[in-house]
Structure formats: structure tokens, C-alpha cells
Design a protein around this motif. Structure first.
Motif, PDB file in Angstrom:
ATOM      1  N   ASP A   2     -25.041 101.134   6.788  1.00 59.42           N
ATOM      2  CA  ASP A   2     -24.431 101.948   5.749  1.00 59.42           C
ATOM      3  C   ASP A   2     -23.075 102.471   6.245  1.00 59.42           C
ATOM      4  N   ARG A   3     -22.397 103.237   5.381  1.00 64.47           N
ATOM      5  CA  ARG A   3     -21.053 103.705   5.730  1.00 64.47           C
ATOM      6  C   ARG A   3     -21.085 104.619   6.958  1.00 64.47           C
ATOM      7  N   ARG A   4     -22.132 105.420   7.086  1.00 65.24           N
ATOM      8  CA  ARG A   4     -22.214 106.311   8.249  1.00 65.24           C
ATOM      9  C   ARG A   4     -22.341 105.503   9.539  1.00 65.24           C
ATOM     10  N   GLU A   5     -23.154 104.438   9.507  1.00 66.68           N
ATOM     11  CA  GLU A   5     -23.310 103.595  10.693  1.00 66.68           C
ATOM     12  C   GLU A   5     -22.030 102.809  10.981  1.00 66.68           C
ATOM     13  N   THR A   6     -21.353 102.372   9.916  1.00 63.76           N
ATOM     14  CA  THR A   6     -20.085 101.667  10.117  1.00 63.76           C
ATOM     15  C   THR A   6     -19.051 102.595  10.757  1.00 63.76           C
ATOM     16  N   ALA A  33     -13.538 101.213   4.770  1.00 60.77           N
ATOM     17  CA  ALA A  33     -13.958 100.460   3.588  1.00 60.77           C
ATOM     18  C   ALA A  33     -13.991  98.957   3.887  1.00 60.77           C
ATOM     19  N   GLN A  34     -12.973  98.483   4.622  1.00 63.69           N
ATOM     20  CA  GLN A  34     -12.925  97.057   4.947  1.00 63.69           C
ATOM     21  C   GLN A  34     -14.113  96.653   5.830  1.00 63.69           C
ATOM     22  N   TRP A  35     -14.354  97.414   6.886  1.00 59.82           N
ATOM     23  CA  TRP A  35     -15.442  97.069   7.808  1.00 59.82           C
ATOM     24  C   TRP A  35     -16.797  97.176   7.114  1.00 59.82           C
ATOM     25  N   HIS A  36     -16.954  98.179   6.274  1.00 57.89           N
ATOM     26  CA  HIS A  36     -18.246  98.318   5.584  1.00 57.89           C
ATOM     27  C   HIS A  36     -18.452  97.174   4.596  1.00 57.89           C
ATOM     28  N   GLU A  37     -17.399  96.719   3.953  1.00 54.37           N
ATOM     29  CA  GLU A  37     -17.516  95.606   3.010  1.00 54.37           C
ATOM     30  C   GLU A  37     -17.927  94.323   3.729  1.00 54.37           C
ATOM     31  N   VAL A  42     -24.968  93.481   7.935  1.00 52.02           N
ATOM     32  CA  VAL A  42     -25.247  93.368   9.368  1.00 52.02           C
ATOM     33  C   VAL A  42     -25.839  94.692   9.845  1.00 52.02           C
ATOM     34  N   PRO A  43     -27.043  94.699  10.401  1.00 44.02           N
ATOM     35  CA  PRO A  43     -27.635  95.965  10.847  1.00 44.02           C
ATOM     36  C   PRO A  43     -26.953  96.492  12.108  1.00 44.02           C
ATOM     37  N   VAL A  72     -18.020  90.742  15.113  1.00 49.16           N
ATOM     38  CA  VAL A  72     -19.373  91.295  15.094  1.00 49.16           C
ATOM     39  C   VAL A  72     -20.265  90.441  14.198  1.00 49.16           C
ATOM     40  N   ALA A  73     -19.721  89.928  13.105  1.00 47.34           N
ATOM     41  CA  ALA A  73     -20.516  89.144  12.158  1.00 47.34           C
ATOM     42  C   ALA A  73     -20.933  87.795  12.750  1.00 47.34           C
ATOM     43  N   ARG A  74     -20.047  87.156  13.535  1.00 47.85           N
ATOM     44  CA  ARG A  74     -20.392  85.848  14.102  1.00 47.85           C
ATOM     45  C   ARG A  74     -21.582  85.927  15.056  1.00 47.85           C
ATOM     46  N   PRO A  75     -21.591  86.879  16.006  1.00 47.95           N
ATOM     47  CA  PRO A  75     -22.779  86.982  16.853  1.00 47.95           C
ATOM     48  C   PRO A  75     -24.049  87.275  16.065  1.00 47.95           C
TER      49      PRO A  75
END
Length: 232
Positions: A2-6, A33-37, A42-43, A72-75
Motif C-alpha cells: 500500500d502507499r504507506r509501505e511504498t 505516486a509513481q512507485w506505488h503505481e 509487489v508485496p 524491485v519489480a524484476r526480482p
């Protein structure tokens, strides 16, 4: 996440690489906003080995380039693929005639494995190592003796004379000639002896399998069998 974790992930990354820190409130808001989108699916972490902070730290530690959400998304995608490749679908516990429930349980199990909520279910091996046959399986093999029923073995005997002779010799405790290499025709262990077909001009026209081993092969097998008790 979620946004808090991002936001927590960005704060952690900023401590490791100050280049990612945005001091302007508008830029910081756009960055979040970009990273959360891009990392919304991704947990942050799972019970079985995934942690986004570890992936970020690994990139910062090994790459001279500023980290991006893709790093982060690739791993994470590699983590998912690896877990699914090691997963064997267990038999669902629902009624197999209920196709919808059967499919839903399979999909749910795969999703839990892919997202790190459950460990991959691996197919159980029959054996584990040279002497790893389970006692129950060993007892069952001793009980049935062979996977070929006796009636079928007897029906096949006329079509496999060499094998039938070998099985009969072993059953009577006689030496197994096919267990060794034939020094005459050079047949390898497990292969029947061969004879040459000679034409009228004394030329070799072909090679055929013999129903019985060459006498020298039989004598050698008997000699080796006689030496076994002394060697033991």
C-alpha cells in the motif's frame, strides 16, 4: 504494497542512496505516486523469502545507477517464476465432479505459492539415494516379485527365447551368462549372443541373435559364480 509501505520503502532507499531523496513536496508526492503505481502488486515482504528492501539494497550495492521501480519489480517476478517452477499441484480436496471448486482450489494454491504465502508443493520421490527405497515400497516389490505377471511372461517366452532362458537359469540358481560380456561375439552384458549368417560365397550376409549363449560365455559365468563365495 500500500502507499504507506511504498513510502517506507522509499525512505529506506533514501537512507542508502541520497540521490533518490526528493526535497520538494510536489516532487516527493509524484515520486510516491509513481512507485506505488508500479509496485502496487509487489508485496513489501512475504513469509517465505521475499523482501522488497533486500532487493533494493542488492541493487544499490551492486549497481552504479540510481534505483528505479523496475529494479524491485524484476526480482519479484523472478521470485514468482522460481517458486511456480518448483511447485507440483497437489490433488484438491474438493469433489472432482465440481469443476468450478476444483479449478478454484488449484488456482488458489498456485496464487499462494507465487505470492510467497505458501511453500511450493513438490512431488514426492519414490526413492532418495541409492538405498532410499521406502520400506512399504520395498515390501510391495518383494510381494509382487515382478511388474510382469507370470502368465504374460510365459506367453512372451516363445518370442524372447534368450531372455526366457536367462530367467529360467537365474530361477534355478544357475550362472547368468548374459550378465557378462561374451569374449567370442563381443556381446555386451544384457545382450544375447550373436551368430553370423554366411552366404554361399563365404561372405557375411547378416548377424542374428542366438537363443542360447556361446559355450565360452556360459563357462566364464560359471567360473565367476564359483569364485563369488571365496571373494565374499
Amino acid at each position: 504494497m500500500d502507499r504507506r509501505e511504498t513510502a517506507a520503502l522509499l525512505a529506506y532507499i533514501g537512507r542508502l542512496d541520497p540521490r533518490t531523496i526528493r526535497t520538494d513536496p510536489g516532487e516527493a508526492r509524484d515520486q510516491l505516486a509513481q512507485w506505488h503505481e508500479l509496485l502496487g502488486d509487489v508485496p513489501m515482504a512475504t513469509p517465505h523469502g521475499w523482501d522488497a528492501r533486500v532487493a533494493a539494497r542488492q541493487h544499490i550495492r551492486t549497481s552504479p545507477y540510481q534505483i528505479l521501480p523496475a529494479d524491485v519489480a524484476r526480482p519479484w517476478e523472478s521470485y514468482r517464476r522460481d517458486r511456480l517452477s518448483r511447485h507440483s499441484d497437489p490433488t484438491p480436496s474438493v469433489d472432482p465432479d465440481d469443476q468450478a471448486a476444483w479449478t478454484a482450489e488449484l488456482i488458489g494454491a498456485r496464487r499462494a505459492v507465487a505470492t510467497g504465502l505458501a511453500q511450493p508443493a513438490q512431488a514426492r520421490a519414490i526413492t532418495s539415494g541409492r538405498d532410499g527405497i521406502e520400506p512399504a515400497l520395498k515390501a510391495r516389490l518383494q510381494e509382487i516379485g515382478s511388474c510382469v505377471p507370470p502368465a504374460a511372461r510365459a506367453a512372451l517366452a516363445p518370442y524372447r527365447p534368450a531372455r526366457a532362458a536367462r530367467e529360467a537359469a537365474v530361477a534355478q540358481g544357475l550362472p547368468d551368462p548374459l550378465g557378462i560380456r561374451c569374449s567370442w561375439c563381443l556381446a555386451q552384458p544384457g545382450e544375447p549372443c550373436r551368430r553370423r549368417r554366411v552366404g554361399p560365397d563365404s561372405g557375411v550376409r547378416g548377424i542374428a541373435s542366438r537363443a542360447t549363449p556361446h559355450p565360452g560365455r556360459i563357462d566364464l559365468a560359471a567360473a565367476q559364480q564359483a569364485q563369488q563365495p571365496a571373494m565374499a
